[in-house]
Design a protein around this motif. Structure first.
Motif, PDB file in Angstrom:
ATOM      1  N   CYS A 294       0.815  -1.048  -0.028  1.00  0.00           N
ATOM      2  CA  CYS A 294      -0.037  -0.049  -0.116  1.00  0.00           C
ATOM      3  C   CYS A 294       0.778   1.200   0.172  1.00  0.00           C
ATOM      4  N   ALA A 295       2.252   1.059  -0.299  1.00  0.00           N
ATOM      5  CA  ALA A 295       3.139   2.236  -0.245  1.00  0.00           C
ATOM      6  C   ALA A 295       2.663   3.328  -1.337  1.00  0.00           C
ATOM      7  N   ASP A 296       2.090   2.830  -2.364  1.00  0.00           N
ATOM      8  CA  ASP A 296       1.613   3.884  -3.528  1.00  0.00           C
ATOM      9  C   ASP A 296       0.244   4.556  -3.099  1.00  0.00           C
ATOM     10  N   THR A 297      -0.592   3.820  -2.688  1.00  0.00           N
ATOM     11  CA  THR A 297      -1.963   4.493  -2.280  1.00  0.00           C
ATOM     12  C   THR A 297      -2.112   5.087  -0.902  1.00  0.00           C
ATOM     13  N   GLY A 298      -1.216   4.553  -0.173  1.00  0.00           N
ATOM     14  CA  GLY A 298      -1.048   5.017   1.370  1.00  0.00           C
ATOM     15  C   GLY A 298      -2.546   4.581   2.273  1.00  0.00           C
ATOM     16  N   ASN A 299      -3.450   3.619   1.500  1.00  0.00           N
ATOM     17  CA  ASN A 299      -4.308   3.035   1.980  1.00  0.00           C
ATOM     18  C   ASN A 299      -4.463   1.602   1.902  1.00  0.00           C
ATOM     19  N   VAL A 300      -4.432   0.501   2.861  1.00  0.00           N
ATOM     20  CA  VAL A 300      -4.490  -0.796   2.475  1.00  0.00           C
ATOM     21  C   VAL A 300      -5.951  -1.204   1.745  1.00  0.00           C
TER      22      VAL A 300
ATOM     23  N   GLU B  34      -7.866   0.537  -0.058  1.00  0.00           N
ATOM     24  CA  GLU B  34      -7.929   1.079  -1.385  1.00  0.00           C
ATOM     25  C   GLU B  34      -6.975  -0.194  -2.386  1.00  0.00           C
ATOM     26  N   THR B  35      -6.008  -0.429  -2.000  1.00  0.00           N
ATOM     27  CA  THR B  35      -5.007  -1.308  -2.531  1.00  0.00           C
ATOM     28  C   THR B  35      -5.630  -2.623  -2.761  1.00  0.00           C
ATOM     29  N   VAL B  36      -6.287  -3.019  -1.794  1.00  0.00           N
ATOM     30  CA  VAL B  36      -7.090  -4.330  -1.696  1.00  0.00           C
ATOM     31  C   VAL B  36      -8.347  -4.141  -3.087  1.00  0.00           C
ATOM     32  N   VAL B  37      -8.936  -2.950  -2.942  1.00  0.00           N
ATOM     33  CA  VAL B  37     -10.050  -2.819  -4.081  1.00  0.00           C
ATOM     34  C   VAL B  37      -9.403  -2.778  -5.322  1.00  0.00           C
ATOM     35  N   ILE B  38      -8.242  -2.195  -5.552  1.00  0.00           N
ATOM     36  CA  ILE B  38      -7.577  -2.141  -6.827  1.00  0.00           C
ATOM     37  C   ILE B  38      -7.270  -3.560  -7.376  1.00  0.00           C
ATOM     38  N   ILE B  39      -6.544  -4.072  -6.278  1.00  0.00           N
ATOM     39  CA  ILE B  39      -6.312  -5.562  -6.868  1.00  0.00           C
ATOM     40  C   ILE B  39      -7.248  -6.552  -7.120  1.00  0.00           C
TER      41      ILE B  39
ATOM     42  N   PRO C  50      -2.396 -19.816 -12.484  1.00  0.00           N
ATOM     43  CA  PRO C  50      -2.523 -19.063 -11.096  1.00  0.00           C
ATOM     44  C   PRO C  50      -4.005 -18.424 -11.110  1.00  0.00           C
ATOM     45  N   LYS C  51      -4.407 -18.327  -9.889  1.00  0.00           N
ATOM     46  CA  LYS C  51      -5.691 -17.859  -9.508  1.00  0.00           C
ATOM     47  C   LYS C  51      -5.619 -16.367  -9.941  1.00  0.00           C
ATOM     48  N   PRO C  52      -6.741 -15.856 -10.555  1.00  0.00           N
ATOM     49  CA  PRO C  52      -6.826 -14.365 -10.985  1.00  0.00           C
ATOM     50  C   PRO C  52      -6.183 -13.330  -9.856  1.00  0.00           C
ATOM     51  N   THR C  53      -6.574 -13.614  -8.628  1.00  0.00           N
ATOM     52  CA  THR C  53      -6.006 -12.770  -7.523  1.00  0.00           C
ATOM     53  C   THR C  53      -4.781 -12.643  -7.553  1.00  0.00           C
ATOM     54  N   LEU C  54      -3.976 -13.877  -7.578  1.00  0.00           N
ATOM     55  CA  LEU C  54      -2.503 -13.819  -7.713  1.00  0.00           C
ATOM     56  C   LEU C  54      -1.939 -13.262  -8.904  1.00  0.00           C
ATOM     57  N   ILE C  55      -2.624 -13.331 -10.095  1.00  0.00           N
ATOM     58  CA  ILE C  55      -1.938 -12.659 -11.198  1.00  0.00           C
ATOM     59  C   ILE C  55      -2.342 -10.971 -11.104  1.00  0.00           C
TER      60      ILE C  55
ATOM     61  N   TYR D 201       0.111  -5.876 -10.039  1.00  0.00           N
ATOM     62  CA  TYR D 201       0.390  -4.637  -8.967  1.00  0.00           C
ATOM     63  C   TYR D 201       1.619  -4.385  -8.466  1.00  0.00           C
ATOM     64  N   VAL D 202       2.225  -5.474  -8.119  1.00  0.00           N
ATOM     65  CA  VAL D 202       3.872  -5.340  -7.503  1.00  0.00           C
ATOM     66  C   VAL D 202       4.526  -4.747  -8.667  1.00  0.00           C
ATOM     67  N   GLU D 203       4.467  -5.254  -9.883  1.00  0.00           N
ATOM     68  CA  GLU D 203       5.258  -4.983 -10.845  1.00  0.00           C
ATOM     69  C   GLU D 203       4.836  -3.588 -11.517  1.00  0.00           C
ATOM     70  N   GLY D 204       3.856  -2.835 -10.868  1.00  0.00           N
ATOM     71  CA  GLY D 204       3.492  -1.878 -11.605  1.00  0.00           C
ATOM     72  C   GLY D 204       2.701  -1.755 -13.113  1.00  0.00           C
ATOM     73  N   LYS D 205       2.145  -2.965 -13.321  1.00  0.00           N
ATOM     74  CA  LYS D 205       1.539  -2.932 -14.579  1.00  0.00           C
ATOM     75  C   LYS D 205      -0.085  -2.459 -14.638  1.00  0.00           C
ATOM     76  N   VAL D 206      -0.417  -2.320 -13.255  1.00  0.00           N
ATOM     77  CA  VAL D 206      -1.845  -2.011 -13.263  1.00  0.00           C
ATOM     78  C   VAL D 206      -2.180  -0.296 -13.215  1.00  0.00           C
TER      79      VAL D 206
END
Length: 111
Positions: free
Chosen positions: A21-27, A29-34, A83-88, A93-98
């Motif tokens: 959540c470093a990018d958004t500052g909100n856990v 919000e990050t979960v919703v994005i993923i 892999p499951k869609p959540t893992l993908i 998100y970690v790689e910055g592709k979202v």
């Protein structure tokens, strides 16, 4: 999206939520994005699988006749091993592709 060549792990991975959540500052919000990206990936995979299985569809009037199609089984197994869609989505998100944006935050900046 080429989910077939993703480097996402096949099993569940423990992640540091503060790092995520470093990018958004909100856990949350990050979960919703993923989560939203995972839903998009899930729909993509389902549509792709349906198209491939549609090629093997047989339209018989007799429901008792069931034909076992080896190719159809292999395609299904391949998609089960992905892999499951959540893992993908988490890996993307970690790689910055979202790409994501929050209209509420943009509105606050304008005021």
């Amino acid at each position: 999206m080429n989910y077939k060549k993703t480097n996402a792990p096949g099993t569940t991975v423990n992640r540091d939520m503060m790092e995520l959540c470093a990018d958004t500052g909100n856990v949350y919000e990050t979960v919703v994005i993923i989560g939203k990206r995972a839903n998009q990936i899930s729909v993509e995979i389902k549509n792709d699988l349906s198209k491939k299985l549609q090629e093997f569809a047989s339209y018989n009037d007799n429901p008792e006749e069931v034909f076992e199609n080896r190719e159809q089984i292999e395609i299904s197994r391949y998609y089960e091993k992905l892999p499951k869609p959540t893992l993908i989505a988490a890996q993307e998100y970690v790689e910055g592709k979202v790409y994501y944006r929050n209209p509420a935050k943009e509105k606050e900046k304008l005021q």
